[in-house]
Design a protein around this motif. Structure first.
Motif, PDB file in Angstrom:
ATOM      1  N   ARG A 146       0.911  -1.219   0.007  1.00 31.50           N
ATOM      2  CA  ARG A 146       0.087   0.069  -0.024  1.00 31.50           C
ATOM      3  C   ARG A 146       0.834   1.246   0.148  1.00 31.50           C
ATOM      4  O   ARG A 146       0.297   2.293  -0.769  1.00 31.50           O
ATOM      5  CB  ARG A 146      -0.923   0.154   0.947  1.00 31.50           C
ATOM      6  N   GLU A 147       2.172   1.307   0.680  1.00 28.68           N
ATOM      7  CA  GLU A 147       2.791   2.453   0.873  1.00 28.68           C
ATOM      8  C   GLU A 147       3.551   2.627  -0.568  1.00 28.68           C
ATOM      9  O   GLU A 147       3.537   3.428  -1.030  1.00 28.68           O
ATOM     10  CB  GLU A 147       4.083   2.133   1.518  1.00 28.68           C
ATOM     11  N   PHE A 148       4.026   1.504  -1.541  1.00 29.88           N
ATOM     12  CA  PHE A 148       4.470   1.696  -2.739  1.00 29.88           C
ATOM     13  C   PHE A 148       3.469   2.086  -3.786  1.00 29.88           C
ATOM     14  O   PHE A 148       3.820   2.924  -4.602  1.00 29.88           O
ATOM     15  CB  PHE A 148       4.967   0.252  -3.289  1.00 29.88           C
ATOM     16  N   ARG A 149       2.333   1.848  -3.310  1.00 26.18           N
ATOM     17  CA  ARG A 149       1.037   2.119  -4.259  1.00 26.18           C
ATOM     18  C   ARG A 149       0.720   3.625  -4.209  1.00 26.18           C
ATOM     19  O   ARG A 149       0.667   4.484  -5.095  1.00 26.18           O
ATOM     20  CB  ARG A 149      -0.172   1.414  -3.671  1.00 26.18           C
ATOM     21  N   MET A 150       1.004   4.084  -2.800  1.00 27.54           N
ATOM     22  CA  MET A 150       0.721   5.697  -2.624  1.00 27.54           C
ATOM     23  C   MET A 150       2.053   6.362  -3.454  1.00 27.54           C
ATOM     24  O   MET A 150       1.851   7.511  -3.926  1.00 27.54           O
ATOM     25  CB  MET A 150       0.964   6.164  -1.280  1.00 27.54           C
ATOM     26  N   ARG A 151       3.284   5.911  -3.400  1.00 29.09           N
ATOM     27  CA  ARG A 151       4.332   6.582  -4.064  1.00 29.09           C
ATOM     28  C   ARG A 151       4.091   6.657  -5.576  1.00 29.09           C
ATOM     29  O   ARG A 151       4.436   7.612  -6.146  1.00 29.09           O
ATOM     30  CB  ARG A 151       5.495   5.543  -3.797  1.00 29.09           C
ATOM     31  N   HIS A 152       3.516   5.525  -6.026  1.00 27.12           N
ATOM     32  CA  HIS A 152       3.105   5.560  -7.655  1.00 27.12           C
ATOM     33  C   HIS A 152       1.998   6.611  -7.731  1.00 27.12           C
ATOM     34  O   HIS A 152       2.145   7.448  -8.971  1.00 27.12           O
ATOM     35  CB  HIS A 152       2.902   4.338  -8.118  1.00 27.12           C
ATOM     36  N   ASP A 153       0.995   6.694  -7.126  1.00 31.00           N
ATOM     37  CA  ASP A 153      -0.004   7.657  -7.245  1.00 31.00           C
ATOM     38  C   ASP A 153       0.690   9.188  -6.938  1.00 31.00           C
ATOM     39  O   ASP A 153      -0.112  10.211  -7.847  1.00 31.00           O
ATOM     40  CB  ASP A 153      -0.887   7.451  -6.427  1.00 31.00           C
ATOM     41  N   LEU A 154       1.587   9.575  -6.347  1.00 30.37           N
ATOM     42  CA  LEU A 154       1.964  10.806  -6.034  1.00 30.37           C
ATOM     43  C   LEU A 154       3.259  11.230  -6.683  1.00 30.37           C
ATOM     44  O   LEU A 154       3.458  12.412  -6.826  1.00 30.37           O
ATOM     45  CB  LEU A 154       1.879  11.007  -4.640  1.00 30.37           C
ATOM     46  N   GLY A 155       3.996  10.069  -6.753  1.00 31.89           N
ATOM     47  CA  GLY A 155       5.415  10.768  -7.283  1.00 31.89           C
ATOM     48  C   GLY A 155       5.657  10.155  -8.656  1.00 31.89           C
ATOM     49  O   GLY A 155       6.510   9.260  -8.682  1.00 31.89           O
ATOM     50  N   TRP A 156       4.960  10.752  -9.945  1.00 33.67           N
ATOM     51  CA  TRP A 156       5.228  10.108 -11.024  1.00 33.67           C
ATOM     52  C   TRP A 156       6.279  10.891 -11.761  1.00 33.67           C
ATOM     53  O   TRP A 156       6.696  11.987 -11.186  1.00 33.67           O
ATOM     54  CB  TRP A 156       4.094  10.136 -11.648  1.00 33.67           C
ATOM     55  N   ASP A 157       6.823  10.493 -12.807  1.00 36.99           N
ATOM     56  CA  ASP A 157       7.955  11.080 -13.507  1.00 36.99           C
ATOM     57  C   ASP A 157       7.331  12.043 -14.735  1.00 36.99           C
ATOM     58  O   ASP A 157       6.305  12.340 -14.705  1.00 36.99           O
ATOM     59  CB  ASP A 157       9.019   9.891 -14.121  1.00 36.99           C
TER      60      ASP A 157
END
Length: 293
Positions: free
Chosen positions: A143-154
């Motif tokens: 779930r933490e990795f999922r939040m990183r994908h949702d908020l920290g895109w390139d």
């Protein structure tokens, strides 16, 4: 009639002294009154406050009681229309918990309600029996990795490489939703390989009842304790989906749902027939991996 200048000056000074005395007396009265109010407030607070301080007992932290087997399976559901992906510990998808995992990437991109006919299980991670705490740890890190994908895109979510134009908000949201499925599979491969802070996939070597891979070791810098990766199974609805990840660690075994054996204990009859059916089920289970829903 002659005017006396000294008389007029003395009268003016007299009037001035009277006004000054009145102002001073008014200021003095106001200071006295505020002082009285302060003392009254102080006495009131002292009367209301207890004479002896009460020692409050700290609140006891009640541990969460999970059901037996909770966390031993992690189900991954995907929407076959827009690619949205959610995680669950239950084989039945719950609408309220699933909608909380879907981020708002744009207008008309987050569903207001969950249509279960659009969602299907993509994969299921199965941990050994009695290792539900490890599954809950893996679920938390995913779930933490999922939040990183949702908020920290390139920058690939901002500009289109082919047309070299800036994407609109709606187009960027569609790309973010479409990348949830491959990102989820890549996260599963990363977390099961031991990545992530506090990952409990690393188990002490030689632990009874826990099957680990002796080839993959990790030593703690402070204590020097040697840990190995836990053996885990991943069941796929489509085995080709695992290719979204670049690589998988040796502790992960892959199976298809169609290879599993679904046990139906209630259908067994009593007597000698039940014993023979049990023996056949055990022999078949030795040859084929099991997945119990």
């Amino acid at each position: 009639m002659s005017l006396n200048p000294l008389r007029s000056i003395t009268e003016q000074l007299g009037r001035l002294s009277v006004s000054i005395s009145r102002v001073a007396s008014a200021r003095q009265a106001s200071t006295f009154s505020t002082g009285k109010n302060k003392t009254a407030r102080a006495t009131k607070t002292t009367r209301l406050s207890p004479t002896t301080p009460t020692n409050k007992e700290p609140k006891k932290v009640v541990p969460v009681q999970f059901e037996p087997g909770h966390g031993e399976k992690i189900w991954i559901f995907t929407n076959f229309i827009n690619g949205l992906t959610v995680y669950s510990h239950n084989p039945v998808l719950k609408a309220n918990r699933a909608l909380r995992q879907i981020p708002f990437n744009g207008k008309k991109l987050k569903p207001s309600k969950l249509r279960k006919d659009y969602w299907r299980p993509m994969a299921m991670i199965q941990f050994p029996e009695g290792q539900g705490h490890i599954g809950r740890s893996v679920y938390h890190i995913m779930r933490e990795f999922r939040m990183r994908h949702d908020l920290g895109w390139d920058d690939s979510m901002i500009h289109d490489k082919e047309s070299r134009r800036t994407l609109t908000r709606h187009e960027r949201g569609q790309r973010l939703n479409g990348m949830q499925k491959p990102n989820a599979i890549a996260d599963v491969a990363a977390v099961l390989s031991g990545l992530g802070k506090g990952n409990k996939m690393w188990q002490p070597a030689g632990t009874e009842g826990v099957e680990t891979v002796a080839e993959i070791t990790k030593a703690d810098e402070k204590t020097g304790e040697v840990t190995n990766l836990l053996k885990t199974q991943v069941w796929w609805m489509d085995p080709l989906d695992k290719n979204y990840a670049q690589s998988w660690s040796k502790n992960v075994s892959h199976f298809a749902f169609k290879e599993g054996v679904f046990q139906q204990v209630d259908s067994l009859s009593g007597g000698q027939d039940a014993a023979s059916q049990d023996a056949e089920a055990v022999q078949q289970a030795d040859r084929t991996p099991q997945v119990v829903v």
